[in-house]
Design an enzyme around this catalytic site. Sequence first.
Site, PDB file in Angstrom:
ATOM      1  N   HIS A  81      -9.992  -5.199  12.902  1.00 46.12           N
ATOM      2  CA  HIS A  81      -8.895  -5.794  12.137  1.00 46.12           C
ATOM      3  C   HIS A  81      -8.422  -7.009  12.926  1.00 46.12           C
ATOM      4  O   HIS A  81      -7.536  -6.910  13.764  1.00 46.12           O
ATOM      5  CB  HIS A  81      -7.774  -4.771  11.965  1.00 46.12           C
ATOM      6  CG  HIS A  81      -6.716  -5.198  11.003  1.00 46.12           C
ATOM      7  ND1 HIS A  81      -5.400  -4.802  11.107  1.00 46.12           N
ATOM      8  CD2 HIS A  81      -6.769  -5.995   9.907  1.00 46.12           C
ATOM      9  CE1 HIS A  81      -4.698  -5.326  10.124  1.00 46.12           C
ATOM     10  NE2 HIS A  81      -5.508  -6.053   9.388  1.00 46.12           N
ATOM     11  N   LYS A 103      -1.265 -14.083  14.253  1.00 45.08           N
ATOM     12  CA  LYS A 103      -2.724 -13.971  14.120  1.00 45.08           C
ATOM     13  C   LYS A 103      -3.309 -15.027  13.178  1.00 45.08           C
ATOM     14  O   LYS A 103      -4.265 -15.722  13.518  1.00 45.08           O
ATOM     15  CB  LYS A 103      -3.065 -12.557  13.621  1.00 45.08           C
ATOM     16  CG  LYS A 103      -4.531 -12.283  13.368  1.00 45.08           C
ATOM     17  CD  LYS A 103      -4.808 -10.792  13.245  1.00 45.08           C
ATOM     18  CE  LYS A 103      -4.052 -10.159  12.095  1.00 45.08           C
ATOM     19  NZ  LYS A 103      -4.816 -10.133  10.849  1.00 45.08           N
ATOM     20  N   THR A 104      -2.712 -15.146  11.989  1.00 42.18           N
ATOM     21  CA  THR A 104      -3.221 -16.116  11.006  1.00 42.18           C
ATOM     22  C   THR A 104      -2.937 -17.539  11.446  1.00 42.18           C
ATOM     23  O   THR A 104      -3.814 -18.411  11.401  1.00 42.18           O
ATOM     24  CB  THR A 104      -2.594 -15.845   9.622  1.00 42.18           C
ATOM     25  OG1 THR A 104      -2.920 -14.520   9.214  1.00 42.18           O
ATOM     26  CG2 THR A 104      -3.117 -16.828   8.594  1.00 42.18           C
ATOM     27  N   SER A 149       1.359  -7.618  12.315  1.00 41.31           N
ATOM     28  CA  SER A 149       2.121  -8.560  11.501  1.00 41.31           C
ATOM     29  C   SER A 149       3.219  -9.217  12.332  1.00 41.31           C
ATOM     30  O   SER A 149       3.939  -8.554  13.080  1.00 41.31           O
ATOM     31  CB  SER A 149       2.745  -7.823  10.316  1.00 41.31           C
ATOM     32  OG  SER A 149       3.475  -8.704   9.517  1.00 41.31           O
ATOM     33  N   LYS A 205      -8.159  -2.747   1.368  1.00 45.74           N
ATOM     34  CA  LYS A 205      -8.044  -1.926   2.572  1.00 45.74           C
ATOM     35  C   LYS A 205      -8.826  -0.620   2.449  1.00 45.74           C
ATOM     36  O   LYS A 205      -9.217  -0.025   3.456  1.00 45.74           O
ATOM     37  CB  LYS A 205      -6.578  -1.638   2.882  1.00 45.74           C
ATOM     38  CG  LYS A 205      -5.812  -2.869   3.368  1.00 45.74           C
ATOM     39  CD  LYS A 205      -6.437  -3.503   4.606  1.00 45.74           C
ATOM     40  CE  LYS A 205      -5.564  -4.616   5.165  1.00 45.74           C
ATOM     41  NZ  LYS A 205      -6.248  -5.345   6.275  1.00 45.74           N
ATOM     42  N   ARG A 225       0.831  -1.207   0.000  1.00 48.89           N
ATOM     43  CA  ARG A 225       0.000   0.000   0.000  1.00 48.89           C
ATOM     44  C   ARG A 225       0.869   1.263   0.000  1.00 48.89           C
ATOM     45  O   ARG A 225       2.034   1.230   0.361  1.00 48.89           O
ATOM     46  CB  ARG A 225      -0.909   0.016   1.232  1.00 48.89           C
ATOM     47  CG  ARG A 225      -2.009  -1.034   1.228  1.00 48.89           C
ATOM     48  CD  ARG A 225      -2.860  -0.914   2.494  1.00 48.89           C
ATOM     49  NE  ARG A 225      -2.052  -1.063   3.702  1.00 48.89           N
ATOM     50  CZ  ARG A 225      -1.675  -0.065   4.494  1.00 48.89           C
ATOM     51  NH1 ARG A 225      -2.018   1.179   4.198  1.00 48.89           N
ATOM     52  NH2 ARG A 225      -0.959  -0.293   5.579  1.00 48.89           N
ATOM     53  N   ARG A 238       2.305 -12.134  -2.058  1.00 50.67           N
ATOM     54  CA  ARG A 238       0.946 -12.376  -1.558  1.00 50.67           C
ATOM     55  C   ARG A 238       0.184 -13.353  -2.446  1.00 50.67           C
ATOM     56  O   ARG A 238       0.491 -13.515  -3.629  1.00 50.67           O
ATOM     57  CB  ARG A 238       0.160 -11.061  -1.535  1.00 50.67           C
ATOM     58  CG  ARG A 238       0.665 -10.044  -0.525  1.00 50.67           C
ATOM     59  CD  ARG A 238      -0.009 -10.223   0.801  1.00 50.67           C
ATOM     60  NE  ARG A 238       0.393  -9.228   1.782  1.00 50.67           N
ATOM     61  CZ  ARG A 238      -0.210  -9.070   2.955  1.00 50.67           C
ATOM     62  NH1 ARG A 238      -1.218  -9.848   3.280  1.00 50.67           N
ATOM     63  NH2 ARG A 238       0.216  -8.165   3.804  1.00 50.67           N
ATOM     64  N   ASP A 279      -8.978 -11.696   8.599  1.00 45.50           N
ATOM     65  CA  ASP A 279      -8.438 -10.324   8.616  1.00 45.50           C
ATOM     66  C   ASP A 279      -9.403  -9.218   9.022  1.00 45.50           C
ATOM     67  O   ASP A 279      -9.014  -8.314   9.741  1.00 45.50           O
ATOM     68  CB  ASP A 279      -7.856 -10.007   7.235  1.00 45.50           C
ATOM     69  CG  ASP A 279      -6.917  -8.810   7.259  1.00 45.50           C
ATOM     70  OD1 ASP A 279      -6.125  -8.691   8.199  1.00 45.50           O
ATOM     71  OD2 ASP A 279      -6.987  -7.994   6.326  1.00 45.50           O
TER      72      ASP A 279
END
Length: 525
Positions: free
Chosen positions: A214, A236-237, A232, A195, A53, A315, A251
């Site tokens: 988030h 989390k994932t 990050s 986003k 981004r 990604r 997410d």
Amino acid sequence: MKANLEKMGLKNVGKIFYNLRYDELFEHEKNNNEGKVSSNGTFMVDTGVFTGRSPKDKYFVKQDPSGKYISWGKVNKPITKELFDKLLQKAKTQLSGKDLYVQDAFCGASKKSKKSVRFVTEVAWQAHFVKNMFIRPNEAELENFSPDFVVYNACKCKNDEWEKDGLNSDVFVIFNVEENVAVIGGTWYGGEMKKGIFSMMNYWLPLEGKLSMHCSANVGKDGDTALFFGLSGTGKTTLSTDPHRKLIGDDEHGWDDEGVFNFEGGCYAKCINLDPESEPEIYGAIKRNALLENVVADASGVVDYKDGSKTENTRVSYPIEHIINHEPSLNAGHPKNIIFLTADAFGVLPPVAKLTKEQAMYYFLSGYTAKVAGTERGITEPQATFSACFGEPFMPLHPTVYAKLLGEKIDKHGVNVYLVNTGWSGGAYGVGKRMSIKATRACINAILDGSITKCEFENFEKFNLCIPKALDRVETKLLNPINTWANSDEYIAMRDKLAKMFVENFKRYEDVAEGVEYAKAGPKA
């Protein structure tokens, strides 16, 4: 459709490819030479100069009534209506006279909270990206589709007058809340669309008394929902992907009167160093209909996931159906447990702590983790990172708005909240060791099965957190970090240093009365 687009200010439009199927998009991507096909049939694209981004090029039009709600500053930068109109016209000129792809989608799996979004682009893979990432309407829903919001993605045009216009660069990503329009120019990165709509949901929902988050979410066989917040690198994932629990989403979620719901219909996973053994679900999701970004492949299309020569931010986007153990409705009930994940590289925080409602609001606002800087001769200094609500770049309103909503919902639904440190123990990075995934899993499992509530707790000094004295399958001395350091005085000095960082960071929320009140739940410098 052509007449509609002409009403939208697009002139002499060629063919309109409206809501193409996956197989049709695949053929367009190949025929347009937009990328290459991997050895297993996944389409691969490069996003050009921008492999992430461009937050410094994101703006909101400053006008009423939205201007009264938006928290202006480094994250939410203002732009005039006149300049927006100029750049929107520039984008529409770029899109005019072209064959266009129109993709319609929903954001939000809750019938009462979802938004209808239309994306217009001249690039097939960008239509493919939003088809992956958002919720796909069925044929009947497409027949009567009326967009609440429109995104014009004119990635091929730039603003050559950016210096004269007082902007950051020739790239622009602008949101006009009153006109329900966003315009993108100069960047090909697909994540801007994902986003961007998340930012808009973070504007709309809280004003309706609904919390936008988030986080990742999963649900157990008994219907017990868990939310995982974390920046990050905190896990989390990984930790929300559980063979015994269904994934709601990885997410972006909302929390309304009905419960928790995914904003999206897909996942957008990092795939640098992706390993089929450690992350089999994500690895297995990379197949036809998925879309790989900026990966390196050999002549036969075999991807080398270890190669970060284009970017470390490689990604893959894929429809959530590619994850076998997912919750098909993308909805679940109110959370039973909320987990804040942090990777504390200072070696200070305990592996697990139970939070009061007030502490939950404080640590939610703090959004803390610590990143490890690049090593030099084996020596490195951890860097504290604070991101409001664990998603500061996407929060248009004042962060305390989200924290207040979280506190209200914790109270109303009797939610348990925990802080889990997946970082270092026995010393800071370079001296101590990273918490083992086995120990962290044991903490998570104790939270999810409720056994942690039966523990005897003690006070964790300075931060005033409740930590268990003993926990099944976790070495007892790990539970209080002071016991893992060789020198307790050094630990206390580092603990006090981190506490001071929390206090200094939190001062930025004390510009409103709520922030002053919430600060009382934090550590004391």
